[in-house]
Design a protein around this motif. Sequence first.
Motif, PDB file in Angstrom:
ATOM      1  N   VAL A 147       1.298  14.041  -1.056  1.00 49.68           N
ATOM      2  CA  VAL A 147       0.250  13.762  -0.040  1.00 49.68           C
ATOM      3  C   VAL A 147       0.204  12.304  -0.147  1.00 49.68           C
ATOM      4  O   VAL A 147       0.299  11.771   0.924  1.00 49.68           O
ATOM      5  N   SER A 148       0.027  11.672  -1.443  1.00 50.09           N
ATOM      6  CA  SER A 148      -0.176  10.271  -1.457  1.00 50.09           C
ATOM      7  C   SER A 148       1.276   9.610  -1.045  1.00 50.09           C
ATOM      8  O   SER A 148       1.139   8.417  -0.802  1.00 50.09           O
ATOM      9  N   ASP A 149       2.349   9.969  -1.719  1.00 50.74           N
ATOM     10  CA  ASP A 149       3.634   9.586  -1.265  1.00 50.74           C
ATOM     11  C   ASP A 149       3.747   9.617   0.032  1.00 50.74           C
ATOM     12  O   ASP A 149       4.237   8.368   0.917  1.00 50.74           O
ATOM     13  N   ALA A 150       3.458  10.470   0.948  1.00 50.18           N
ATOM     14  CA  ALA A 150       3.487  10.173   2.434  1.00 50.18           C
ATOM     15  C   ALA A 150       2.307   9.388   2.798  1.00 50.18           C
ATOM     16  O   ALA A 150       3.094   8.500   3.852  1.00 50.18           O
ATOM     17  N   LEU A 151       1.495   9.198   2.436  1.00 57.58           N
ATOM     18  CA  LEU A 151       0.589   8.108   2.949  1.00 57.58           C
ATOM     19  C   LEU A 151       0.844   6.542   2.689  1.00 57.58           C
ATOM     20  O   LEU A 151       0.731   5.824   3.485  1.00 57.58           O
ATOM     21  N   ILE A 152       1.323   6.403   1.353  1.00 57.84           N
ATOM     22  CA  ILE A 152       1.830   5.266   0.928  1.00 57.84           C
ATOM     23  C   ILE A 152       3.198   4.747   1.757  1.00 57.84           C
ATOM     24  O   ILE A 152       3.304   3.754   2.177  1.00 57.84           O
ATOM     25  N   LYS A 153       4.021   5.842   1.969  1.00 54.59           N
ATOM     26  CA  LYS A 153       5.033   5.531   2.879  1.00 54.59           C
ATOM     27  C   LYS A 153       4.728   5.122   4.073  1.00 54.59           C
ATOM     28  O   LYS A 153       5.299   4.217   4.784  1.00 54.59           O
ATOM     29  N   SER A 154       3.664   5.703   4.747  1.00 57.32           N
ATOM     30  CA  SER A 154       3.088   5.254   6.132  1.00 57.32           C
ATOM     31  C   SER A 154       2.783   3.670   6.098  1.00 57.32           C
ATOM     32  O   SER A 154       2.832   3.068   6.925  1.00 57.32           O
ATOM     33  N   GLY A 162       2.755  -9.198   6.605  1.00 62.08           N
ATOM     34  CA  GLY A 162       2.239  -9.879   5.496  1.00 62.08           C
ATOM     35  C   GLY A 162       1.435  -9.140   4.521  1.00 62.08           C
ATOM     36  O   GLY A 162       0.764  -9.604   3.340  1.00 62.08           O
ATOM     37  N   TYR A 163       1.262  -7.916   4.729  1.00 58.74           N
ATOM     38  CA  TYR A 163       0.486  -6.955   3.778  1.00 58.74           C
ATOM     39  C   TYR A 163       1.314  -6.470   2.703  1.00 58.74           C
ATOM     40  O   TYR A 163       2.732  -5.937   2.981  1.00 58.74           O
ATOM     41  N   THR A 164       1.099  -6.457   1.382  1.00 53.79           N
ATOM     42  CA  THR A 164       1.813  -6.067   0.469  1.00 53.79           C
ATOM     43  C   THR A 164       1.091  -4.864  -0.415  1.00 53.79           C
ATOM     44  O   THR A 164       0.093  -5.018  -0.632  1.00 53.79           O
ATOM     45  N   GLY A 165       1.765  -4.157  -1.076  1.00 57.74           N
ATOM     46  CA  GLY A 165       1.061  -3.225  -1.787  1.00 57.74           C
ATOM     47  C   GLY A 165       1.235  -3.205  -3.369  1.00 57.74           C
ATOM     48  O   GLY A 165       1.990  -4.003  -4.022  1.00 57.74           O
ATOM     49  N   GLU A 166       0.193  -2.987  -3.863  1.00 57.84           N
ATOM     50  CA  GLU A 166       0.036  -2.898  -5.349  1.00 57.84           C
ATOM     51  C   GLU A 166      -0.175  -1.373  -5.942  1.00 57.84           C
ATOM     52  O   GLU A 166      -1.107  -0.643  -5.371  1.00 57.84           O
ATOM     53  N   TYR A 167       0.893  -0.991  -6.629  1.00 60.21           N
ATOM     54  CA  TYR A 167       1.051   0.131  -6.882  1.00 60.21           C
ATOM     55  C   TYR A 167       0.349   0.735  -8.329  1.00 60.21           C
ATOM     56  O   TYR A 167       0.655   0.082  -9.319  1.00 60.21           O
ATOM     57  N   GLU A 168      -0.452   1.892  -8.385  1.00 62.05           N
ATOM     58  CA  GLU A 168      -1.071   2.296  -9.413  1.00 62.05           C
ATOM     59  C   GLU A 168      -2.194   1.074 -10.180  1.00 62.05           C
ATOM     60  O   GLU A 168      -1.931   1.127 -11.448  1.00 62.05           O
ATOM     61  N   PRO A 169      -2.661   0.353  -9.645  1.00 61.82           N
ATOM     62  CA  PRO A 169      -3.559  -0.607 -10.224  1.00 61.82           C
ATOM     63  C   PRO A 169      -4.627   0.014 -11.028  1.00 61.82           C
ATOM     64  O   PRO A 169      -4.764   1.361 -10.855  1.00 61.82           O
ATOM     65  N   ARG A 170      -5.048  -0.544 -12.068  1.00 68.98           N
ATOM     66  CA  ARG A 170      -5.918   0.043 -13.021  1.00 68.98           C
ATOM     67  C   ARG A 170      -7.152   0.621 -12.448  1.00 68.98           C
ATOM     68  O   ARG A 170      -7.732   1.734 -12.735  1.00 68.98           O
ATOM     69  N   ALA A 171      -7.588   0.064 -11.434  1.00 68.53           N
ATOM     70  CA  ALA A 171      -8.992   0.530 -10.717  1.00 68.53           C
ATOM     71  C   ALA A 171      -8.753   1.985  -9.787  1.00 68.53           C
ATOM     72  O   ALA A 171      -9.695   2.607  -9.788  1.00 68.53           O
ATOM     73  N   LEU A 172      -7.425   2.294  -9.603  1.00 65.70           N
ATOM     74  CA  LEU A 172      -7.170   3.326  -8.931  1.00 65.70           C
ATOM     75  C   LEU A 172      -6.563   4.628  -9.706  1.00 65.70           C
ATOM     76  O   LEU A 172      -6.835   5.750  -9.466  1.00 65.70           O
ATOM     77  N   GLY A 173      -5.816   4.230 -10.407  1.00 64.13           N
ATOM     78  CA  GLY A 173      -4.953   5.169 -11.345  1.00 64.13           C
ATOM     79  C   GLY A 173      -3.510   5.647 -10.668  1.00 64.13           C
ATOM     80  O   GLY A 173      -3.019   5.242  -9.817  1.00 64.13           O
ATOM     81  N   LYS A 174      -3.308   6.627 -11.399  1.00 58.56           N
ATOM     82  CA  LYS A 174      -1.822   7.187 -11.092  1.00 58.56           C
ATOM     83  C   LYS A 174      -1.668   7.796  -9.631  1.00 58.56           C
ATOM     84  O   LYS A 174      -2.464   8.239  -8.991  1.00 58.56           O
ATOM     85  N   ASN A 175      -0.489   7.464  -9.120  1.00 59.96           N
ATOM     86  CA  ASN A 175      -0.194   7.833  -7.622  1.00 59.96           C
ATOM     87  C   ASN A 175      -0.730   7.270  -6.453  1.00 59.96           C
ATOM     88  O   ASN A 175      -0.831   7.764  -5.645  1.00 59.96           O
ATOM     89  N   SER A 176      -1.393   5.943  -7.033  1.00 57.89           N
ATOM     90  CA  SER A 176      -2.377   5.667  -6.042  1.00 57.89           C
ATOM     91  C   SER A 176      -1.893   4.000  -5.722  1.00 57.89           C
ATOM     92  O   SER A 176      -0.963   3.634  -6.412  1.00 57.89           O
ATOM     93  N   ALA A 177      -2.373   3.470  -4.669  1.00 60.50           N
ATOM     94  CA  ALA A 177      -1.897   2.133  -4.130  1.00 60.50           C
ATOM     95  C   ALA A 177      -3.036   1.462  -3.329  1.00 60.50           C
ATOM     96  O   ALA A 177      -3.703   2.137  -2.447  1.00 60.50           O
ATOM     97  N   TRP A 178      -2.745   0.276  -3.172  1.00 62.99           N
ATOM     98  CA  TRP A 178      -3.699  -0.393  -2.009  1.00 62.99           C
ATOM     99  C   TRP A 178      -2.999  -1.450  -1.380  1.00 62.99           C
ATOM    100  O   TRP A 178      -1.795  -1.969  -2.106  1.00 62.99           O
ATOM    101  N   PHE A 179      -3.186  -1.734  -0.332  1.00 68.37           N
ATOM    102  CA  PHE A 179      -2.277  -2.658   0.627  1.00 68.37           C
ATOM    103  C   PHE A 179      -3.437  -3.817   1.040  1.00 68.37           C
ATOM    104  O   PHE A 179      -4.427  -3.363   1.771  1.00 68.37           O
ATOM    105  N   ALA A 180      -3.006  -4.990   0.804  1.00 68.55           N
ATOM    106  CA  ALA A 180      -3.984  -6.158   1.526  1.00 68.55           C
ATOM    107  C   ALA A 180      -3.147  -7.621   1.731  1.00 68.55           C
ATOM    108  O   ALA A 180      -1.880  -7.523   1.199  1.00 68.55           O
ATOM    109  N   LYS A 181      -3.794  -8.239   2.414  1.00 66.31           N
ATOM    110  CA  LYS A 181      -3.236  -9.647   2.621  1.00 66.31           C
ATOM    111  C   LYS A 181      -4.009 -10.904   2.132  1.00 66.31           C
ATOM    112  O   LYS A 181      -3.497 -11.576   1.148  1.00 66.31           O
ATOM    113  N   ASP A 182      -5.116 -11.031   2.599  1.00 65.38           N
ATOM    114  CA  ASP A 182      -5.957 -11.955   2.104  1.00 65.38           C
ATOM    115  C   ASP A 182      -7.450 -11.734   2.429  1.00 65.38           C
ATOM    116  O   ASP A 182      -7.929 -10.679   3.003  1.00 65.38           O
TER     117      ASP A 182
END
Length: 215
Positions: A147-154, A162-182
Amino acid sequence: MKKLITAVLAASLVMGALTACADENSSSKSETRNAASRAAQPAAKQGCEDADFFEFYYTGSAEDFLGKTIDEINSATGDKFTEANASEYDLEYGCAYDLGEVESISDGRIALGGKYPVELVLSFGDDGKLNKILYKINEGAGDSKAVSDALIKSLEDNAPEGYTGEYEPRALGKNSAWFAKDVDGYVFTVKHMDVDDSGYPVYFSAETYKDKYGL
């Protein structure tokens, strides 16, 4: 002799009729049992109708729902998110809507890779305006990582330029990600709650950078 033959034939006809009747009754009972069995099987759970909350972020068209009041959201969606349609309705803590078992979110825009029970939570700030769109994908037949793979791919394929992803940041944990710009943009998050080692629910959310970090 003729009387004997006639009697035998009559008996045979009676037995044949009884056998046919028994077969018909048996078939009828079997069909009734099968129909009852089919009726007892649970149907796919239906819920509140979703709206395309991510159309603005993915295409640049349509309306940005963040920053709108619940009345403005309902005006734009044909009253999909009224109190009557909510499983929980609290403009201070969030309004929850059970979408049932679905294969996609944001009104079909974002595929989940399988059918899952989903809850939509709309959270509002002190000013009564929407500050977070959250989909909770609950445990289904598939693995939570799929499920998370499908959402991250989306997000990789459709997040604004201009939005870039940070993968498995400490605040989120395994198989997680967030995308931000500014600071003037948005934060899109895929997060596993993982309270029981199942990886579910998987959270998929959108909020402004300023709202997320209280700026």
